[in-house]
Enzyme design. Structure first.
Site, PDB file in Angstrom:
ATOM      1  N   LYS B 232       0.841  -1.190   0.000  1.00 17.97           N
ATOM      2  CA  LYS B 232       0.000   0.000   0.000  1.00 17.97           C
ATOM      3  C   LYS B 232       0.882   1.248   0.000  1.00 17.97           C
ATOM      4  O   LYS B 232       2.051   1.199   0.375  1.00 17.97           O
ATOM      5  CB  LYS B 232      -0.929   0.033   1.205  1.00 17.97           C
ATOM      6  CG  LYS B 232      -0.308   0.151   2.556  1.00 17.97           C
ATOM      7  CD  LYS B 232       0.186   1.498   3.000  1.00 17.97           C
ATOM      8  CE  LYS B 232      -0.843   2.584   2.785  1.00 17.97           C
ATOM      9  NZ  LYS B 232      -0.256   3.897   3.211  1.00 17.97           N
ATOM     10  N   THR B 243       3.207   6.165   4.077  1.00 19.88           N
ATOM     11  CA  THR B 243       3.947   4.946   4.285  1.00 19.88           C
ATOM     12  C   THR B 243       3.762   3.877   3.218  1.00 19.88           C
ATOM     13  O   THR B 243       2.660   3.617   2.764  1.00 19.88           O
ATOM     14  CB  THR B 243       3.548   4.268   5.608  1.00 19.88           C
ATOM     15  OG1 THR B 243       3.663   5.222   6.624  1.00 19.88           O
ATOM     16  CG2 THR B 243       4.401   3.081   5.887  1.00 19.88           C
ATOM     17  N   GLU B 323      -0.376   9.282  -6.087  1.00 17.71           N
ATOM     18  CA  GLU B 323      -1.412  10.314  -6.124  1.00 17.71           C
ATOM     19  C   GLU B 323      -1.007  11.484  -6.995  1.00 17.71           C
ATOM     20  O   GLU B 323       0.078  12.040  -6.856  1.00 17.71           O
ATOM     21  CB  GLU B 323      -1.605  10.871  -4.733  1.00 17.71           C
ATOM     22  CG  GLU B 323      -2.247   9.912  -3.805  1.00 17.71           C
ATOM     23  CD  GLU B 323      -2.574  10.633  -2.526  1.00 17.71           C
ATOM     24  OE1 GLU B 323      -1.696  11.306  -2.014  1.00 17.71           O
ATOM     25  OE2 GLU B 323      -3.719  10.529  -2.100  1.00 17.71           O
TER      26      GLU B 323
END
EC number: 2.3.1.35
Lengths: 447, 447
Positions: B232, B243, B323
């Protein structure tokens, strides 16, 4: 008045067509002496532009009679032709200041007789200057024509090596040779005792305002001296590493070693601690020239004090004019075991995109400060750190402190204070926030 | 199936209310053995979150029976209470796997008798598992209740130290203890042989898709083994250093030293070379657990090969889901004198905001590449560098090469190739461009 605030300097700024906007793009600053002592610091980037390659060698003489600066092109990674253009520029300035080089630009031969601009030669008819020229000796300027067909170069004439060169703009872009050299001639023709402001304007790239600063000092005998400077670029170092160029002049009468020591002391705590986006230019130059015209003979300490004042002022002007920035951020590290530790920690925070974006968003995200601190090799206990934002100690002993909601980041000025609790040393680094405008301006510059 | 692709693993992902959205936020991966060998690498950030402080100590046993992960809070710089919560989480997992801990959450006492969830205990009735427990010895699981009032802890029970903990989310935010522990119970209740996908979903923060990967290998005796993983975060490491968490499982039967060697070999050329924004997390963890259930005994080389495949795949998935990114940029450095040189140069370019903004603007600004190369200490001649963008050698011998106008940056994938011409070594670092969306998402996260 800035670089012309100190006695013994003339300057000019003209439009040579290097910028497509028609804005001024060539500046010239001339030291009329009697001294020509000089010192400079350059980018530590190993990929250096041609003007830096040239100037770093030339300054080894400890002397500079003039500096010629152009915006509209960095002359970096432009190949052999680029270096030749830098050299030709320096050579032309030397010729012009020696009384030559004033033919119509189509011919461009070095040397030649004096033309209509003879009245603008430096030191024309002045005694003191002639005595200070490198290599000694003096004589009528008209007879000191360089090179080209008119006899051997006299030792006292102003040579290319006496001329510092700075360029700023896109890497890989070679300026038009004819345009640039014509601009140098025009700048020489325009030299004046109050040309500092014009020079400061001509070195601007995307700067919205020219940056200038002046400080006055006295030596131990009470003799006054002036330090004046101009700067361009910085902040975001945008666009395209467009470079921080700084020229500082003084009429103090000090040798090159003193200048060098004072300059390094001043830049170490000013320009070296301006870290807008972590990107290091290929062209950065800070040049200091001393005319000796005031007769004041300050010590290194006395000179460094006022030089630091001017450099600090210019650095903060650069910071405030950083493209696209919404905030000026000062990052002070206290309680460091060494000054190097303090600088390393402050710089790491200054280079955190996450923290800088948070400041843009007015988000007092102190976790991003700690995350940057943790990447350094400084001495500290990760379990015992304090962090303040605008004076609010939001992190105490590595845990949540006062509520972050009590921090306002509405003002442009933001202070970050980090206490490492590991010693007596401190340092401050300045940076900007990371904004949409930064991305925009740096994504759209050359294309 | 990912972390549950290899034999011997169960997993679950549940919503515990840590995320305000109600999305899954607690994941549990359990190794049912027979082996419980494990290895891990953690962030090199010196400011480390509580789960990292815990897990880095716990992994020194070379063993892990489970890992519990939560999103919705990084549990970093949350003080003593934060560490206590990490410990309580590990302890509860141990109790649950040992057959205890199943009281209603309002009581929260460790230990206690087995409840309705007894059927979900690991190794229940299985022989092989008992023989592999640390400290040897075996016995009915129901009698191995930990701590709380029901007798001395048996050596073979699963203790807190057998449990790795990972957290991700905002720094300085302490999750609600009751919510988190209830989530752990729910995850334990939901454990299943095909729970990998649910676990991968529960560790997402702003990830738009879960990241999973599987590879199959054989040892020298021809016995098959599986390596599966989930990840992730990453890419921009946004938001708030949210993280990179990675859990990889394998049913190979290898010892902890072999796992550690293979893991370090794999991460060194995959996750360690993912550098989206230069910001280093306080929580990064890559955990590898081996069940031994396949009976295959690959060598370090054999294991590392497939582990690297999985890690590489996961790293590129992280990169692609960064992102706000418009481009995935691979930066390959060739002709380096050492691999370290190659990585240093590639990483410097990956961290250049100016270059990354230029890629966003589809501007083939190779000067910004060189300016970054010049900041490194790698061996090279600044006057003899080649740079290609998407295969077009725009810079040759440190001068302009093929026209930059022939470079298209329309596609998401961008390759930068830098030839240092100084040796045989090479390395590739991956990064993203710097976009408006990056600034937006990272300026608006916690506020």
């Amino acid at each position: 008045m800035t670089v012309t605030a100190a006695q013994g300097f003339r300057a000019a700024g003209v439009a040579a067509g290097l910028k497509s906007t028609g804005a001024p793009d060539v500046a010239l600053v001339v030291n009329d002496g009697p001294s020509s002592a000089a010192a400079a610091v350059f980018t530590s980037n190993r990929c250096r532009a041609n003007p830096v390659l040239w100037s770093a060698e030339a300054i080894k003489t400890g002397s500079a009679r003039a500096v010629v600066l152009n915006s509209g092109g960095a002359n970096c990674y432009t190949g052999a032709e680029g270096f030749q253009l830098t050299h030709a520029t320096a050579e032309l300035v030397g010729e012009l200041l020696s009384g030559g080089g004033s033919e119509p630009r189509a011919e461009e031969e070095p040397g030649g007789g004096s033309g209509p601009r003879a009245e603008e030669e430096p030191g024309g008819g002045s005694g003191p200057r002639a005595e200070e020229e490198p290599g000694g000796g003096s004589g009528p300027r008209a007879e000191e024509e360089p090179g080209g067909g008119s006899g051997p170069r006299a030792e006292e004439e102003i040579a290319a090596i006496d001329v510092q060169v700075c360029s700023t703009g896109l890497i890989g872009l070679l300026n038009d040779r004819d345009d640039l050299l014509a601009g140098v001639r025009a700048a020489h023709a325009a030299l004046s005792d109050d040309g500092g402001a014009a020079a400061a304007a001509a070195i601007m790239t995307t700067d919205t305002v020219p940056k200038q600063s002046v400080a006055e000092g006295t030596d131990s005998a009470g003799r006054a001296f002036t330090v004046g400077g101009m700067a361009k670029g910085a902040g975001m170092l945008a666009p395209a590493l467009a470079t921080m160029l700084v020229v500082v002049t003084t009429d103090a009468d000090v040798d090159a070693a003193t200048l060098d020591a004072a300059l390094r002391r001043a830049t170490r705590v000013t320009f070296d601690r301006l870290d807008s986006d972590g990107c290091q230019s290929t062209n950065d130059t800070v040049l200091l020239m001393a005319s000796g015209a005031s007769g004041a003979t300050p010590s290194v300490d006395e000179l460094a004090e006022h030089l630091t004042t001017v450099c600090h002022d210019l650095a903060l002007q650069l910071l405030a004019d950083a493209e696209g920035a919404d905030h000026e951020i000062s990052i002070e590290v206290r309680g460091a075991a060494s000054e190097d530790d303090a600088v390393e920690v402050a710089r790491s925070v200054a280079r955190s995109n996450l923290f800088k974006a948070a400041v843009f968003g007015k988000d007092p995200n102190w976790g991003r400060v700690l995350a940057s601190v943790g990447t350094t090799s400084a001495t500290f206990d990760p379990a015992d750190l304090d962090v303040a934002l605008n004076g609010v100690w939001v992190c105490r002993d590595s845990g949540p402190g006062e509520p972050a909601t009590s921090v306002s980041l509405e003002d442009r000025a933001v202070s970050v204070t980090i206490d490492l609790k590991s010693g007596p040393e401190t340092a401050t680094v300045w940076t900007n926030d990371l904004t949409h405008a930064y991305v925009h301006e740096n994504s759209a510059y050359s294309s």
